[in-house]
Scaffold this motif. Sequence first.
Motif, PDB file in Angstrom:
ATOM      1  N   ARG A  99     -25.611 -26.007  -1.631  1.00  0.00           N
ATOM      2  CA  ARG A  99     -24.910 -26.448  -2.061  1.00  0.00           C
ATOM      3  C   ARG A  99     -24.902 -28.331  -1.390  1.00  0.00           C
ATOM      4  NH1 ARG A  99     -19.993 -27.502  -2.481  1.00  0.00           N
ATOM      5  NH2 ARG A  99     -18.892 -26.986  -0.776  1.00  0.00           N
ATOM      6  N   GLN A 103     -26.121 -30.396  -3.983  1.00  0.00           N
ATOM      7  CA  GLN A 103     -25.812 -32.515  -4.873  1.00  0.00           C
ATOM      8  C   GLN A 103     -27.188 -33.323  -4.719  1.00  0.00           C
ATOM      9  OE1 GLN A 103     -22.095 -32.420  -2.081  1.00  0.00           O
ATOM     10  NE2 GLN A 103     -21.071 -30.836  -3.680  1.00  0.00           N
ATOM     11  N   ARG A 107     -28.086 -35.800  -5.910  1.00  0.00           N
ATOM     12  CA  ARG A 107     -28.706 -37.310  -6.015  1.00  0.00           C
ATOM     13  C   ARG A 107     -29.925 -38.466  -6.530  1.00  0.00           C
ATOM     14  NH1 ARG A 107     -28.632 -41.068  -1.997  1.00  0.00           N
ATOM     15  NH2 ARG A 107     -29.990 -40.104  -1.058  1.00  0.00           N
TER      16      ARG A 107
END
Length: 135
Positions: A99, A103, A107
């Motif tokens: 995860r 992320q 980003r």
Amino acid sequence: MAETADFSAAARMRIDKWLWAARFYKTRSLAAQAIAAGHVRLEGLAVKAARELQVGASLEIAVGDALWTVVVRGLNAQRRPAVEAQQLYEETADSRARRLAQQEAKRLAPVPGSELRGRPTKKARRLIRGFNDNF
């Protein structure tokens, strides 16, 4: 002295109710829909919303783009604050790493157009109209 919550009040509970209480889904009906769509797996197998869940069970939960792999650590029939809800499960190290990597990738490389909000400005409309007129 602070009271300690008793998360093991019931030996079993419905999986849709647990997902709601653990705050993976906002409502029980959303949890049931996710289960029916196959986004939740118990011990690697697809389940129904009424399936009984026990402490120690392993769940794979897909919420949006995120895939959680958690081990059930407690059962609570009521939806409590997020800090207490996080005590109902333990995320595996592989899941957490996956995860966080997802992320970070999101980003660093956002989806094109994700920064656009609302209606286009007058200038943007002219550019769009000019672009469409050329084809």
